[in-house]
Motif scaffolding. Structure first.
Motif, short mmCIF file in Angstrom:
data_model
loop_
_atom_site.label_atom_id
_atom_site.label_comp_id
_atom_site.label_asym_id
_atom_site.label_seq_id
_atom_site.Cartn_x
_atom_site.Cartn_y
_atom_site.Cartn_z
N LYS A 278 0.84 -1.21 0.00
CA LYS A 278 0.00 0.00 0.00
C LYS A 278 0.87 1.26 0.00
O LYS A 278 0.56 2.24 -0.69
N ARG A 279 1.96 1.22 0.75
CA ARG A 279 2.85 2.38 0.80
C ARG A 279 3.53 2.61 -0.56
O ARG A 279 3.61 3.75 -1.04
N LEU A 280 3.97 1.55 -1.18
CA LEU A 280 4.70 1.68 -2.44
C LEU A 280 3.80 2.00 -3.63
O LEU A 280 4.29 2.41 -4.69
N SER A 281 2.49 1.81 -3.46
CA SER A 281 1.58 2.10 -4.57
C SER A 281 1.41 3.61 -4.79
O SER A 281 0.89 4.04 -5.84
N ASN A 282 1.78 4.43 -3.81
CA ASN A 282 1.71 5.89 -3.93
C ASN A 282 0.32 6.39 -4.34
O ASN A 282 0.18 7.28 -5.18
N GLY A 283 -0.70 5.76 -3.75
CA GLY A 283 -2.06 6.22 -4.01
C GLY A 283 -2.68 5.68 -5.28
O GLY A 283 -3.84 6.02 -5.59
N ASN A 284 -1.98 4.89 -6.06
CA ASN A 284 -2.54 4.31 -7.29
C ASN A 284 -3.37 3.10 -6.89
O ASN A 284 -2.86 1.99 -6.67
N ALA A 285 -4.70 3.30 -6.83
CA ALA A 285 -5.60 2.27 -6.31
C ALA A 285 -5.60 1.02 -7.18
O ALA A 285 -5.64 -0.11 -6.67
N VAL A 286 -5.55 1.19 -8.49
CA VAL A 286 -5.57 0.03 -9.40
C VAL A 286 -4.31 -0.80 -9.22
O VAL A 286 -4.36 -2.03 -9.10
N GLN A 287 -3.17 -0.13 -9.20
CA GLN A 287 -1.90 -0.84 -9.02
C GLN A 287 -1.86 -1.55 -7.66
O GLN A 287 -1.41 -2.69 -7.55
N MET A 288 -2.35 -0.86 -6.63
CA MET A 288 -2.36 -1.45 -5.30
C MET A 288 -3.24 -2.70 -5.25
O MET A 288 -2.84 -3.75 -4.73
N ASP A 289 -4.45 -2.61 -5.82
CA ASP A 289 -5.36 -3.75 -5.81
C ASP A 289 -4.77 -4.93 -6.57
O ASP A 289 -4.89 -6.09 -6.16
N LEU A 292 -1.94 -6.43 -4.44
CA LEU A 292 -2.48 -7.16 -3.30
C LEU A 292 -3.10 -8.49 -3.73
O LEU A 292 -2.97 -9.51 -3.05
N ALA A 293 -3.79 -8.47 -4.87
CA ALA A 293 -4.40 -9.69 -5.38
C ALA A 293 -3.33 -10.70 -5.76
O ALA A 293 -3.45 -11.91 -5.47
N CYS A 294 -2.27 -10.22 -6.40
CA CYS A 294 -1.16 -11.09 -6.78
C CYS A 294 -0.51 -11.70 -5.55
O CYS A 294 -0.21 -12.91 -5.51
N TYR A 295 -0.31 -10.88 -4.53
CA TYR A 295 0.30 -11.37 -3.29
C TYR A 295 -0.60 -12.40 -2.61
O TYR A 295 -0.14 -13.44 -2.15
N SER A 296 -1.89 -12.11 -2.57
CA SER A 296 -2.84 -13.03 -1.95
C SER A 296 -2.86 -14.38 -2.64
O SER A 296 -2.89 -15.43 -2.00
N HIS A 297 -2.82 -14.38 -3.97
CA HIS A 297 -2.88 -15.63 -4.74
C HIS A 297 -1.61 -16.45 -4.60
O HIS A 297 -1.61 -17.65 -4.92
N SER A 298 -0.54 -15.83 -4.14
CA SER A 298 0.73 -16.53 -4.00
C SER A 298 0.88 -17.23 -2.65
O SER A 298 1.90 -17.89 -2.41
N GLN A 299 -0.11 -17.10 -1.78
CA GLN A 299 0.02 -17.60 -0.42
C GLN A 299 -0.74 -18.91 -0.21
O GLN A 299 -1.74 -19.16 -0.87
N LEU A 300 -0.23 -19.71 0.72
CA LEU A 300 -0.95 -20.86 1.24
C LEU A 300 -0.95 -20.75 2.77
O LEU A 300 -0.19 -19.96 3.34
N THR A 301 -1.79 -21.54 3.44
CA THR A 301 -1.88 -21.44 4.89
C THR A 301 -0.61 -21.99 5.54
O THR A 301 0.09 -22.82 4.95
#
Length: 332
Positions: A278-289, A292-301
């Motif tokens: 969120k900090r590195l997105s510099n307010g670019n909501a599309v880039q941030m989303d 975040l989606a890419c990061y979420s999809h890369s995770q497992l429990t």
């Protein structure tokens, strides 16, 4: 010339196809395991013993039923006795430490073709303390160290060690009712762990353990003076104040001791990574989303990552396991 080129292509194709065929001259060893969960672990162990002359197939112990478990693996239902080409690979449970004092322990330890984990079960290897930071990295893709898993499990082991020695003494003498394994597990659980102040939860554990120790000393006086010799014997088997966690019930360790720490640690690391995005997105909501989606999809429990953990191979007990396999297969 075209004919020669086509001939060369066909020859290369046939040669490649032949390489795909099983090597019929290989010695084949079948390894029976207890359940589906054990297949990957034992495959990772036994792969090191395959070569141009030996192949090993890991399989469940019955092709005619859904029967599973340790007894079924050791008394396989496929019609042949265990031997150099047919072995059983099972969890040690407490049988390794009971040293033939019970029927199940005698059955496991007396058969040279039954390979056991030496620690309680495969889950104990998954929870090997030196590997847990890497498990968190796998689960969160964040390599910052925020919790000392090695010290946590060392302290846990030290706290439960005396009670664990009592557990083994009681079970060797068939005094199961004085402390069933389920009772030990209830006492040896870490509750309400705060990873910022883990000592608080560990001190509560210590008080619970001390209460049971006091009860045992009052109610089982015949054990007085006999536990010192047992401690010396258990040390030779690998149990000491720093390593007791490897010998407590594996599912209990994973669910009630390790997960109590690893889940909040992973939660903290994920939140850190998300804040950074969120900090590195510099307010670019599309880039941030998108990030975040890419990061979420890369995770497992964390538990999924624990079960994929293979970073336990420097554990001393794992070396005993490998030496056992080498003896069974006749490998120097």
């Amino acid at each position: 010339m075209a004919h020669n080129l086509l001939s060369n292509i066909n020859s290369a194709y046939i040669e490649a196809a032949n390489r795909l065929r099983p090597k019929s001259k290989k010695k084949k060893v079948v390894a029976y395991v207890e359940s589906y969960d054990d297949i990957f672990f034992w495959r990772s162990v036994l792969s090191d013993f395959e070569d141009d002359n030996t192949e090993i197939e890991v399989m469940l112990p019955s092709r005619t039923s859904l029967n599973r478990g340790k007894k079924t693996a050791m008394m396989n239902q496929l019609g042949d006795a265990l031997g150099r080409y047919m072995i059983a690979c099972v969890d040690a449970d407490l049988d390794y430490l009971l040293q033939s004092s019970t029927i199940s322990s005698e059955r496991m330890l007396s058969n040279p073709y039954v390979v056991h984990t030496y620690v309680y079960s495969i889950e104990n290897y998954f929870c090997y303390s030196k590997s847990l930071h890497t498990v968190c990295v796998m689960a969160t893709l964040n390599d910052r160290s925020v919790f000392n898993f090695e010290e946590y499990l060392r302290m846990y082991s030290d706290i439960v060690y005396e009670l664990f020695v009592w557990l083994i003494w009681l079970h060797r003498h068939e005094r199961f009712n004085d402390m069933p394994l389920s009772s030990f597990n209830n006492i040896a659980s870490v509750e309400q762990l705060n990873i910022q102040k883990p000592v608080d939860a560990l001190e509560r554990l210590r008080r619970n353990v001390n209460r049971k120790l006091s009860w045992l000393q009052r109610n089982v006086p015949e054990a007085k003076g006999k536990l010192t010799a047992l401690k010396e014997e258990l040390a030779l088997l690998g149990v000491d104040r720093d390593s007791t966690y490897l010998f407590v019930q594996g599912h209990h360790l994973m669910d009630n001791v390790v997960d109590a720490a690893i889940t909040p640690v992973c939660t903290m690391l994920r939140r850190e990574r998300e804040k950074e995005i969120k900090r590195l997105s510099n307010g670019n909501a599309v880039q941030m989303d998108n990030e975040l989606a890419c990061y979420s999809h890369s995770q497992l429990t964390p538990v999924q990552m624990l079960r994929r953990n293979t970073m336990y191979k420097d554990c001393p007990m794992y070396q005993r396991l490998k030496e056992h396999v080498a003896r069974v297969l006749g490998v120097r």
